[in-house]
Design an enzyme around this catalytic site. Structure first.
Site, short mmCIF file in Angstrom:
data_model
loop_
_atom_site.label_atom_id
_atom_site.label_comp_id
_atom_site.label_asym_id
_atom_site.label_seq_id
_atom_site.Cartn_x
_atom_site.Cartn_y
_atom_site.Cartn_z
N HIS A 49 25.17 97.03 33.44
CA HIS A 49 24.82 98.28 33.46
C HIS A 49 23.92 98.36 34.72
CE1 HIS A 49 25.81 99.51 29.15
NE2 HIS A 49 25.91 98.39 29.07
N GLU A 131 21.38 95.30 31.47
CA GLU A 131 20.95 96.18 32.49
C GLU A 131 20.16 95.70 33.80
OE1 GLU A 131 21.20 99.58 32.26
OE2 GLU A 131 21.29 100.11 30.09
N HIS A 170 29.68 98.90 33.22
CA HIS A 170 29.86 99.84 32.35
C HIS A 170 30.67 100.81 32.61
CE1 HIS A 170 27.14 102.88 29.86
NE2 HIS A 170 28.18 102.84 29.43
N ASP A 180 27.95 103.18 36.54
CA ASP A 180 27.07 101.88 37.04
C ASP A 180 27.89 100.94 36.65
OD1 ASP A 180 26.65 103.34 34.21
OD2 ASP A 180 25.52 101.56 33.97
#
Length: 202
Positions: A49, A131, A170, A180
């Protein structure tokens, strides 16, 4: 298809204690936004992400606050839109390569939302969410690629159900809904670095 739980070694190199699911070197910020995976399901996919809070700004405490349900809605106009969300990821790689961990890897983080991968629904059940601090269109830092590659290699050693080929963005698992990590993300670089970590730097 029957998905069986992996039987990893107790440790995966120096970095991950698979009994607890926590990385040794990460800054740990436990998130309440997680639960148990379905019985017998092991991590089989790594979902990458991109995140920045506020959008386009880096640094500060806001990502930690979002994932721990403590984001103040009045601290920035954008925060009022997201402060009530109950979301998390397993880990975050900040711009300088620091890794922050929120959820043990054997548990289910709430990162992918409505999603599917190769026809299989509910990616949170069988994925690890990582992330990167960044945006879709701004180049990610070399320190982030290096840290992410080491993390991917560590996860692959810990969970035989994972591999360098089992990574997606993602945007891949939620097409049309999410974009993303974006066009700025260099997938060939990540895969090359992760393979190096697995094959050469082991």
């Amino acid at each position: 298809m029957r998905h069986t739980e992996a039987r990893p070694a107790e440790r995966s190199g120096p970095g991950l204690d698979v009994r607890t699911g926590w990385l040794d070197a990460a800054r740990c910020v436990p998130s309440p936004n997680c639960d148990d995976r379905p019985a017998g399901v092991a991590p089989e996919l790594i979902v990458v992400h991109g995140i920045s809070l506020p959008p386009g700004e880096f640094g500060g405490p806001w990502i930690d606050a979002l994932f721990t349900n403590s984001l103040p809605p009045d601290a920035h106009p954008y925060f009022a839109q997201v402060a009530s969300l109950r979301v998390s990821a397993h880990a975050l790689v900040r711009r300088d390569g620091e890794i922050v961990q929120y959820v043990p890897f054997h548990r289910r983080a709430w990162h992918a939302g409505q999603s599917a991968w190769h026809g299989r629904q509910h990616c949170n059940d069988f994925s690890v969410g990582i992330e990167l601090e960044g945006t879709d269109t701004r180049a990610y830092e070399q320190a982030q690629y290096a840290a992410l590659a080491r993390l991917v290699a560590t996860l692959c050693r810990a969970y035989p159900t994972l591999s360098v080929d089992r990574m997606a963005g993602h945007s891949d698992v939620a097409p049309g809904r999410k974009s993303d990590p974006g066009i700025a993300f260099d997938w060939p670089l990540l895969r090359a670095l992760a393979r190096y970590e697995l094959e050469v730097a082991a």
